[in-house]
Design a protein around this motif. Sequence first.
Motif, PDB file in Angstrom:
ATOM      1  N   ALA A  30       0.830  -1.202   0.000  1.00 26.74           N
ATOM      2  CA  ALA A  30       0.000   0.000   0.000  1.00 26.74           C
ATOM      3  C   ALA A  30       0.860   1.246   0.000  1.00 26.74           C
ATOM      4  CB  ALA A  30      -0.925  -0.004   1.210  1.00 26.74           C
ATOM      5  N   SER A  33       1.397   2.860  -3.349  1.00 28.67           N
ATOM      6  CA  SER A  33       0.280   3.262  -4.192  1.00 28.67           C
ATOM      7  C   SER A  33      -0.744   4.135  -3.511  1.00 28.67           C
ATOM      8  CB  SER A  33      -0.427   2.000  -4.707  1.00 28.67           C
ATOM      9  OG  SER A  33      -0.841   1.208  -3.626  1.00 28.67           O
ATOM     10  N   ALA A  34      -0.595   4.372  -2.207  1.00 27.20           N
ATOM     11  CA  ALA A  34      -1.599   5.135  -1.489  1.00 27.20           C
ATOM     12  C   ALA A  34      -1.515   6.606  -1.827  1.00 27.20           C
ATOM     13  CB  ALA A  34      -1.419   4.950   0.020  1.00 27.20           C
ATOM     14  N   ARG A 251      -4.850   2.552  -0.257  1.00 30.85           N
ATOM     15  CA  ARG A 251      -4.384   1.939  -1.505  1.00 30.85           C
ATOM     16  C   ARG A 251      -5.445   2.123  -2.580  1.00 30.85           C
ATOM     17  NH1 ARG A 251      -3.141  -4.454  -1.492  1.00 30.85           N
ATOM     18  NH2 ARG A 251      -5.139  -4.339  -0.397  1.00 30.85           N
ATOM     19  N   VAL A 267      -3.644  -1.861  -9.047  1.00 29.26           N
ATOM     20  CA  VAL A 267      -3.305  -1.016  -7.910  1.00 29.26           C
ATOM     21  C   VAL A 267      -2.516   0.164  -8.477  1.00 29.26           C
ATOM     22  CG1 VAL A 267      -1.914  -0.815  -5.822  1.00 29.26           C
ATOM     23  CG2 VAL A 267      -3.353  -2.819  -6.168  1.00 29.26           C
ATOM     24  N   GLY A 337      -1.968  -1.566   5.492  1.00 29.68           N
ATOM     25  CA  GLY A 337      -1.281  -1.762   4.223  1.00 29.68           C
ATOM     26  C   GLY A 337      -0.450  -3.018   4.184  1.00 29.68           C
TER      27      GLY A 337
END
Length: 401
Positions: A30, A33-34, A251, A267, A337
């Motif tokens: 995560a 990509s968060a 995410r 993602v 995450g």
Amino acid sequence: MPALVSALVVGVAGCGGAAEPGVVSPSPSASASAAPSGGSAPSDGAEPWDGEVTAEAEVVAQELPVPWGIAPLPGERFLVTMRDDASLAVVHPDGDVHPLEDSDGVREVADQTVPGGEGGLLGVAVDPEDTGPAFTVYLYRTGAEDNAVLRAELDLDGMTLRDVTTILDGIPSSSNHNGGRLAVGPDGYLYVATGDAGDPANAQDPDSLGGKILRITPDGEPAPGNPDPGSPVWSLGHRNVQGLGWDASGRMFASEFGQDRLDELNVIEPGGNYGWPDVEGPGDQEGFVDPVAWWPTSEASPSGIAVTDEAVYLAALRGERLWRVPLLGTAEEIEAGESPGFGEPQALLAGELGRLRAVQAGPDGELYVLTSNTDGRGEPATEDGRVVDDRLLRVTLTPPE
């Protein structure tokens, strides 16, 4: 806990062989990509469901003319866009459908919108911080020369729209591949899904707004923290994104239409390049981000998505089903995450409702699904000789025993 499914690498564009569905585990982290601030924790602290679920659908509203976008309002109401009519309506939980009153704002949106093919009045998002009766609303429309994002104020007391302003234009448009989904992220910025407008080169062109996911402020400026501070582009290399959502860690997920081999669930990483037109599906090529799940286009063609505490749900048009991709791990792991991956995708409501355009998570664990059978590509349902599509449905999910 469902068994992890190992990566099945298929679907490089131009490769031979039959396309097959697949999922990759473990999941990307995560942290990569968060958005800059994370999402909210699971509402009830419940653990993600272990195993397959069952789904039961009931009609909330019907006879909606080519609905496309859906956004929640207080009181279990929804603001819905009608693609070809370039109109909006508020749908109440008892099934009453209230079109917005004729007003300058409603007329301006209709006048700007030029429906055709897959274009028209598409996505809608409502600022989740607003409590009413006035709400900031964002709309994605196809015009005579481009796609654009509009901002307006919705007055629920008067059922009117006012102060319509174009905040971002110049998005390539065509009869297909217009993207169109809008979503306010957990960081408070507006995310805009665009398509390549039938020109695959747009997806890799950093100066084109086509084939991208964009991240902008409420005024349409590039949001702080974007990979290029002067650009609204958040990610590139997309063919036609129509679904956006976030899990509890922040995410970000997006659904993507493939060409003729594989559709994708990705993602999204800031600055990530998702490969189109060089790769369709997983390609394991340096410089490109592979999807975390994929399907033959005949089984999916995914439009809207909803991310819940336990899964990502994708509304499938050509596939005529609701796909569920389980999130593995405990609620605490997912929020932190640290989810170990994704479970095997499960098909729900296959062949029962026709084409599915959008899915929205409800406040009590239910889902709301829009059908798309009056869009010229489906077979509208009838009752006693009367067309009842399109419909908004409430889907109740039951976890495994």
